[in-house]
Design a protein around this motif. Structure first.
Motif, PDB file in Angstrom:
ATOM      1  N   GLN A  83      40.626  23.202 -60.679  1.00  0.00           N
ATOM      2  CA  GLN A  83      39.266  22.800 -60.326  1.00  0.00           C
ATOM      3  C   GLN A  83      38.194  23.532 -61.123  1.00  0.00           C
ATOM      4  O   GLN A  83      37.008  23.327 -60.891  1.00  0.00           O
ATOM      5  CB  GLN A  83      39.033  23.030 -58.831  1.00  0.00           C
ATOM      6  CG  GLN A  83      39.900  22.172 -57.919  1.00  0.00           C
ATOM      7  CD  GLN A  83      39.701  22.542 -56.464  1.00  0.00           C
ATOM      8  OE1 GLN A  83      40.178  23.573 -55.992  1.00  0.00           O
ATOM      9  NE2 GLN A  83      38.966  21.698 -55.743  1.00  0.00           N
ATOM     10  N   THR A  84      38.612  24.381 -62.066  1.00  0.00           N
ATOM     11  CA  THR A  84      37.650  25.219 -62.782  1.00  0.00           C
ATOM     12  C   THR A  84      36.589  24.401 -63.500  1.00  0.00           C
ATOM     13  O   THR A  84      35.392  24.703 -63.415  1.00  0.00           O
ATOM     14  CB  THR A  84      38.374  26.127 -63.787  1.00  0.00           C
ATOM     15  OG1 THR A  84      39.236  27.013 -63.081  1.00  0.00           O
ATOM     16  CG2 THR A  84      37.375  26.939 -64.593  1.00  0.00           C
ATOM     17  N   ILE A  85      36.999  23.365 -64.211  1.00  0.00           N
ATOM     18  CA  ILE A  85      36.036  22.564 -64.971  1.00  0.00           C
ATOM     19  C   ILE A  85      35.039  21.899 -64.031  1.00  0.00           C
ATOM     20  O   ILE A  85      33.821  21.918 -64.267  1.00  0.00           O
ATOM     21  CB  ILE A  85      36.759  21.510 -65.834  1.00  0.00           C
ATOM     22  CG1 ILE A  85      37.595  22.197 -66.915  1.00  0.00           C
ATOM     23  CG2 ILE A  85      35.749  20.548 -66.465  1.00  0.00           C
ATOM     24  CD1 ILE A  85      38.407  21.244 -67.763  1.00  0.00           C
ATOM     25  N   THR A  86      35.548  21.313 -62.945  1.00  0.00           N
ATOM     26  CA  THR A  86      34.661  20.654 -61.979  1.00  0.00           C
ATOM     27  C   THR A  86      33.718  21.661 -61.341  1.00  0.00           C
ATOM     28  O   THR A  86      32.518  21.398 -61.177  1.00  0.00           O
ATOM     29  CB  THR A  86      35.479  19.946 -60.895  1.00  0.00           C
ATOM     30  OG1 THR A  86      36.303  18.950 -61.512  1.00  0.00           O
ATOM     31  CG2 THR A  86      34.568  19.284 -59.868  1.00  0.00           C
ATOM     32  N   THR A  87      34.253  22.821 -60.981  1.00  0.00           N
ATOM     33  CA  THR A  87      33.414  23.871 -60.381  1.00  0.00           C
ATOM     34  C   THR A  87      32.312  24.299 -61.338  1.00  0.00           C
ATOM     35  O   THR A  87      31.144  24.430 -60.948  1.00  0.00           O
ATOM     36  CB  THR A  87      34.272  25.089 -59.992  1.00  0.00           C
ATOM     37  OG1 THR A  87      35.254  24.697 -59.032  1.00  0.00           O
ATOM     38  CG2 THR A  87      33.405  26.194 -59.405  1.00  0.00           C
ATOM     39  N   PHE A 101      22.465  33.822 -58.639  1.00  0.00           N
ATOM     40  CA  PHE A 101      23.701  34.597 -58.506  1.00  0.00           C
ATOM     41  C   PHE A 101      24.909  33.812 -59.005  1.00  0.00           C
ATOM     42  O   PHE A 101      25.820  34.380 -59.628  1.00  0.00           O
ATOM     43  CB  PHE A 101      23.892  34.986 -57.040  1.00  0.00           C
ATOM     44  CG  PHE A 101      25.175  35.713 -56.757  1.00  0.00           C
ATOM     45  CD1 PHE A 101      25.321  37.046 -57.108  1.00  0.00           C
ATOM     46  CD2 PHE A 101      26.231  35.077 -56.128  1.00  0.00           C
ATOM     47  CE1 PHE A 101      26.503  37.726 -56.842  1.00  0.00           C
ATOM     48  CE2 PHE A 101      27.410  35.741 -55.865  1.00  0.00           C
ATOM     49  CZ  PHE A 101      27.549  37.071 -56.222  1.00  0.00           C
ATOM     50  N   PHE A 102      24.929  32.508 -58.772  1.00  0.00           N
ATOM     51  CA  PHE A 102      26.107  31.716 -59.109  1.00  0.00           C
ATOM     52  C   PHE A 102      26.215  31.431 -60.601  1.00  0.00           C
ATOM     53  O   PHE A 102      27.269  30.990 -61.070  1.00  0.00           O
ATOM     54  CB  PHE A 102      26.118  30.431 -58.286  1.00  0.00           C
ATOM     55  CG  PHE A 102      26.203  30.712 -56.806  1.00  0.00           C
ATOM     56  CD1 PHE A 102      27.392  31.101 -56.235  1.00  0.00           C
ATOM     57  CD2 PHE A 102      25.071  30.641 -56.009  1.00  0.00           C
ATOM     58  CE1 PHE A 102      27.469  31.409 -54.880  1.00  0.00           C
ATOM     59  CE2 PHE A 102      25.134  30.943 -54.659  1.00  0.00           C
ATOM     60  CZ  PHE A 102      26.335  31.329 -54.089  1.00  0.00           C
ATOM     61  N   LEU A 103      25.176  31.705 -61.358  1.00  0.00           N
ATOM     62  CA  LEU A 103      25.279  31.587 -62.804  1.00  0.00           C
ATOM     63  C   LEU A 103      26.190  32.670 -63.381  1.00  0.00           C
ATOM     64  O   LEU A 103      26.804  32.476 -64.444  1.00  0.00           O
ATOM     65  CB  LEU A 103      23.895  31.663 -63.440  1.00  0.00           C
ATOM     66  CG  LEU A 103      23.026  30.412 -63.247  1.00  0.00           C
ATOM     67  CD1 LEU A 103      21.580  30.715 -63.606  1.00  0.00           C
ATOM     68  CD2 LEU A 103      23.566  29.253 -64.069  1.00  0.00           C
ATOM     69  N   PHE A 104      26.315  33.793 -62.703  1.00  0.00           N
ATOM     70  CA  PHE A 104      27.229  34.834 -63.166  1.00  0.00           C
ATOM     71  C   PHE A 104      28.682  34.396 -62.972  1.00  0.00           C
ATOM     72  O   PHE A 104      29.541  34.708 -63.804  1.00  0.00           O
ATOM     73  CB  PHE A 104      26.946  36.147 -62.448  1.00  0.00           C
ATOM     74  CG  PHE A 104      25.545  36.665 -62.692  1.00  0.00           C
ATOM     75  CD1 PHE A 104      25.110  36.950 -63.978  1.00  0.00           C
ATOM     76  CD2 PHE A 104      24.652  36.831 -61.640  1.00  0.00           C
ATOM     77  CE1 PHE A 104      23.823  37.408 -64.217  1.00  0.00           C
ATOM     78  CE2 PHE A 104      23.368  37.279 -61.863  1.00  0.00           C
ATOM     79  CZ  PHE A 104      22.948  37.573 -63.149  1.00  0.00           C
ATOM     80  N   GLU A 105      28.947  33.696 -61.902  1.00  0.00           N
ATOM     81  CA  GLU A 105      30.287  33.131 -61.724  1.00  0.00           C
ATOM     82  C   GLU A 105      30.562  32.072 -62.781  1.00  0.00           C
ATOM     83  O   GLU A 105      31.675  31.979 -63.306  1.00  0.00           O
ATOM     84  CB  GLU A 105      30.431  32.544 -60.315  1.00  0.00           C
ATOM     85  CG  GLU A 105      31.719  31.775 -60.068  1.00  0.00           C
ATOM     86  CD  GLU A 105      32.990  32.632 -60.169  1.00  0.00           C
ATOM     87  OE1 GLU A 105      34.087  32.054 -60.083  1.00  0.00           O
ATOM     88  OE2 GLU A 105      32.892  33.872 -60.319  1.00  0.00           O
ATOM     89  N   LEU A 106      29.570  31.262 -63.100  1.00  0.00           N
ATOM     90  CA  LEU A 106      29.719  30.269 -64.152  1.00  0.00           C
ATOM     91  C   LEU A 106      30.028  30.954 -65.483  1.00  0.00           C
ATOM     92  O   LEU A 106      30.887  30.483 -66.250  1.00  0.00           O
ATOM     93  CB  LEU A 106      28.445  29.434 -64.265  1.00  0.00           C
ATOM     94  CG  LEU A 106      28.396  28.368 -65.354  1.00  0.00           C
ATOM     95  CD1 LEU A 106      29.543  27.369 -65.193  1.00  0.00           C
ATOM     96  CD2 LEU A 106      27.051  27.652 -65.326  1.00  0.00           C
TER      97      LEU A 106
END
Length: 248
Positions: A83-87, A101-106
């Motif tokens: 699911q990495t690409i979709t996430t 914050f979620f841009l760091f996960e991206l």
């Protein structure tokens, strides 16, 4: 204040529940008195036991606070590798609605497959986090900048260190587009990292908007200061690269 644990500890403890799925924008829960003050916040505390010798960690939660974004990150990272690409696509598509914050996960998810994009996501997340933290009345909230940035992981930092041209391109794009200031999420996620929000949660207090967020007519000066900071960093990076490539 008790220590803020790493995400790995939270995953192991399994106690921070995500507020919503990772597939789209993460809407805030309305405060009880939102009609009177849309920036009013009523934080609460989640206590995470860390073991007999380590004690416990306290996290501020409520209305997309720091503890809530960690809980959502927990859920994102529990998804399968398929699911990495979709996430990644979902996180990028909702970058203006979600806390930065979620841009760091991206950035972490794409560091190996697309380092240029990962660096872009990292610096967009960092510049927006700087803007959010700078709008907090509580000066201790500024610590969220480095704390949140660390979730991007070491691979991104290695790319940044080894390929300065990617950093230059990322910062140039942010300055030219003004994207550091186009996020729509409340800075509450960053401000709730500070001590004032923690003690309000411990004491069961509701914070009015003017108790945690600087008045809006001061935001332009904050943007000017951050823009200057970005330009100074860009100039230093350009000069450093030029010095390294100059003939002896």
């Amino acid at each position: 204040m008790k220590s803020r644990s790493s995400l790995q500890t939270l995953i192991s403890a399994g106690v921070l529940a995500a507020a919503c799925a990772a597939g789209g924008a993460m809407a805030q829960d309305p405060a009880a008195d939102a009609a009177a003050d849309p920036n009013a916040r009523s934080p609460e505390i989640v206590v995470v036991p860390l073991g007999e010798e380590e004690g416990e960690a306290h996290f501020v939660v409520g209305q997309m606070a720091w503890g809530d974004v960690l809980g959502i990150l927990n859920q994102i990272q529990e998804q399968s590798s398929e699911q990495t690409i979709t996430t990644a696509q979902n996180l990028w598509g909702a970058r203006n609605e979600n806390p930065p914050f979620f841009l760091f996960e991206l950035a972490r998810l794409t560091a190996e497959s697309d380092p240029a994009f990962a660096v872009q996501a990292y610096f967009l997340g960092r510049s927006r986090t700087m803007y959010d933290a700078a709008r907090c009345l509580d000066s201790s909230a500024v610590d969220v900048i480095n704390e949140a940035s660390a979730y991007a992981g070491v691979t991104v930092l290695e790319v940044i260190a080894s390929r300065p041209e990617l950093t230059i391109a990322a910062i140039e794009g942010i300055i030219e587009s003004g994207s550091a200031f186009s996020g729509e999420a409340s800075p509450w996620w960053a401000c709730s990292f500070g001590t004032n929000a923690y003690f309000a949660a411990v004491n069961g207090q509701t914070l009015s908007g003017n108790e945690w967020l600087i008045v809006e007519n001061r935001w332009p000066s904050v943007r000017d200061r951050i823009s200057s900071n970005l330009q100074n960093n860009l100039d230093m990076m350009r000069n450093a690269v030029a010095a390294e490539t100059a003939p002896e």
